[in-house]
Design an enzyme around this catalytic site. Structure first.
Site, mmCIF file in Angstrom:
data_model
loop_
_atom_site.group_PDB
_atom_site.id
_atom_site.type_symbol
_atom_site.label_atom_id
_atom_site.label_comp_id
_atom_site.label_asym_id
_atom_site.label_seq_id
_atom_site.Cartn_x
_atom_site.Cartn_y
_atom_site.Cartn_z
ATOM 1 N N HIS A 38 0.821 -1.011 -0.033
ATOM 2 C CA HIS A 38 0.056 0.084 -0.161
ATOM 3 C C HIS A 38 1.024 1.291 -0.031
ATOM 4 O O HIS A 38 1.536 1.657 0.928
ATOM 5 C CB HIS A 38 -0.929 0.013 1.293
ATOM 6 N N GLU A 98 0.880 -0.693 -4.907
ATOM 7 C CA GLU A 98 -0.246 -0.065 -5.004
ATOM 8 C C GLU A 98 0.200 1.395 -5.047
ATOM 9 O O GLU A 98 0.977 1.675 -4.290
ATOM 10 C CB GLU A 98 -1.191 -0.281 -4.213
ATOM 11 N N ASP A 153 -0.543 5.831 -5.878
ATOM 12 C CA ASP A 153 -1.719 6.913 -6.048
ATOM 13 C C ASP A 153 -1.434 7.846 -7.107
ATOM 14 O O ASP A 153 0.001 8.371 -7.192
ATOM 15 C CB ASP A 153 -2.016 7.676 -4.716
ATOM 16 N N HIS A 187 -0.180 10.736 -3.187
ATOM 17 C CA HIS A 187 -1.402 10.475 -2.369
ATOM 18 C C HIS A 187 -2.560 11.553 -2.380
ATOM 19 O O HIS A 187 -3.612 11.428 -2.856
ATOM 20 C CB HIS A 187 -1.668 9.769 -1.086
ATOM 21 N N GLU A 203 -3.979 3.818 -8.473
ATOM 22 C CA GLU A 203 -5.260 4.504 -7.973
ATOM 23 C C GLU A 203 -5.399 5.719 -8.654
ATOM 24 O O GLU A 203 -4.706 6.492 -8.267
ATOM 25 C CB GLU A 203 -5.365 4.226 -6.468
HETATM 26 O O1 G3P Z 1 -6.604 1.032 -2.929
HETATM 27 C C1 G3P Z 1 -6.869 0.999 -1.696
HETATM 28 C C2 G3P Z 1 -6.551 2.356 -0.739
HETATM 29 O O2 G3P Z 1 -5.265 2.775 -1.435
HETATM 30 C C3 G3P Z 1 -7.572 3.460 -0.630
HETATM 31 O O3 G3P Z 1 -6.897 4.403 0.157
HETATM 32 O O4 G3P Z 1 -6.556 6.581 0.752
HETATM 33 O O5 G3P Z 1 -4.984 4.772 0.977
HETATM 34 O O6 G3P Z 1 -5.776 5.913 -1.263
HETATM 35 P P1 G3P Z 1 -6.011 5.566 0.341
HETATM 36 CA CA CA Z 2 -4.480 4.267 -2.698
#
Ligand code: G3P
Ligand code: CA
Length: 241
Positions: A9, A36, A38, A51, A110
């Site tokens: 993450h 993952e 952003d 993010h 994401e």
């Molecule tokens: O992909 C799931 C998660 O990353 C979503 O929440 O706020 O960490 O981007 P956030």
């Molecule tokens: Ca995310």
């Protein structure tokens, strides 16, 4: 017990500044199955990895990400806030992540803003062999991407509202997974997905006991800030074949 798929993450963000090359490299070294990250757009329309919509929390810059051109964003320090050891760590461009990691492990992009959609699709067309999933909380964006590309793997993120509606939407989009927050996931939701062959990936899970009980309920994988620790907790239970 199945071997769950473990997404790092924002990279191994427990050990290194989130969404930086240091965090992604640590995740790969720690045995994550996928990364993952952003995505926002710079002022000149380039997909960058961060993010928040604004720069203050994770860089030494200030104001909106969309207020700076790529070259300006690349001058920022995106590591010193986490620890002095990471001072000077740059804010990565999505292309750098694709160049470095595609072909090595799966990437979950994401999209944090609607307008990033087309720019990311265009960039991905230069990396046809990249193993990617595009995820978003923005369901209008997911529909738009599906209308442009019938094959791109899409994941539906869920953090509020009616989960039945969101699961149906995932089916309608032929999504490759349904990704609820750990505080919202429940057994009927998991069952509704599993019955129709829709894998469930839960975020954010760092506690092995929670992960094990979710796997028993039918969850296929997790997003973890410490993928190496979660992987080793499962390795003790599920020895490698
Ligand atoms: O992909 C799931 C998660 O990353 C979503 O929440 O706020 O960490 O981007 P956030
Ligand atoms: Ca995310």
């Amino acid at each position: 017990m199945i071997r769950p798929f473990i997404w790092a993450h924002r990279g191994a963000s427990y050990h290194a500044p989130e969404n930086t090359m240091a965090a992604f490299t640590a995740a790969v070294e720690g045995g994550a199955d996928g990364l993952e990250l952003d995505i926002h757009l710079s002022r000149d329309g380039v997909p960058v990895v961060i993010h928040d919509e604004t720069l203050e929390r994770t860089t030494d810059g200030c104001g909106p990400v969309a207020g700076m051109a790529l070259l300006q964003l690349q001058q920022l320090d995106a590591g010193g806030w986490f620890s002095p050891e990471f001072y000077g760590e740059p804010l990565p461009e999505l292309e750098e992540i694709l160049r470095t990691f595609s072909g090595r492990l799966r990437l979950n992009l994401e999209l944090k803003e609607f307008h990033a959609g087309m720019a990311v699709l265009e960039l991905l067309s230069q990396y046809p062999s990249a193993d990617i999933v595009v995820s978003s909380f923005d369901y209008d964006l997911l529909y738009r991407l599906r209308s442009v590309d019938g094959n791109i793997p899409l994941a539906v993120l869920f953090d509020s509202g009616d989960w039945c509606h969101a699961v149906n939407l995932a089916k309608e989009l032929s999504a490759c997974s349904f990704n609820p927050g750990v505080n919202l996931v429940n057994r009927p939701m998991i069952a509704a997905c599993v019955q129709t062959g829709l894998p469930v990936f839960v975020w954010t899970v760092d506690v092995a006991r929670v992960a094990r009980s979710l796997v028993r309920a039918g969850v296929s994988g997790f997003f973890s800030n410490d993928p190496a620790a979660l992987r080793s907790a499962f390795r003790r239970l599920v020895p490698a074949p």
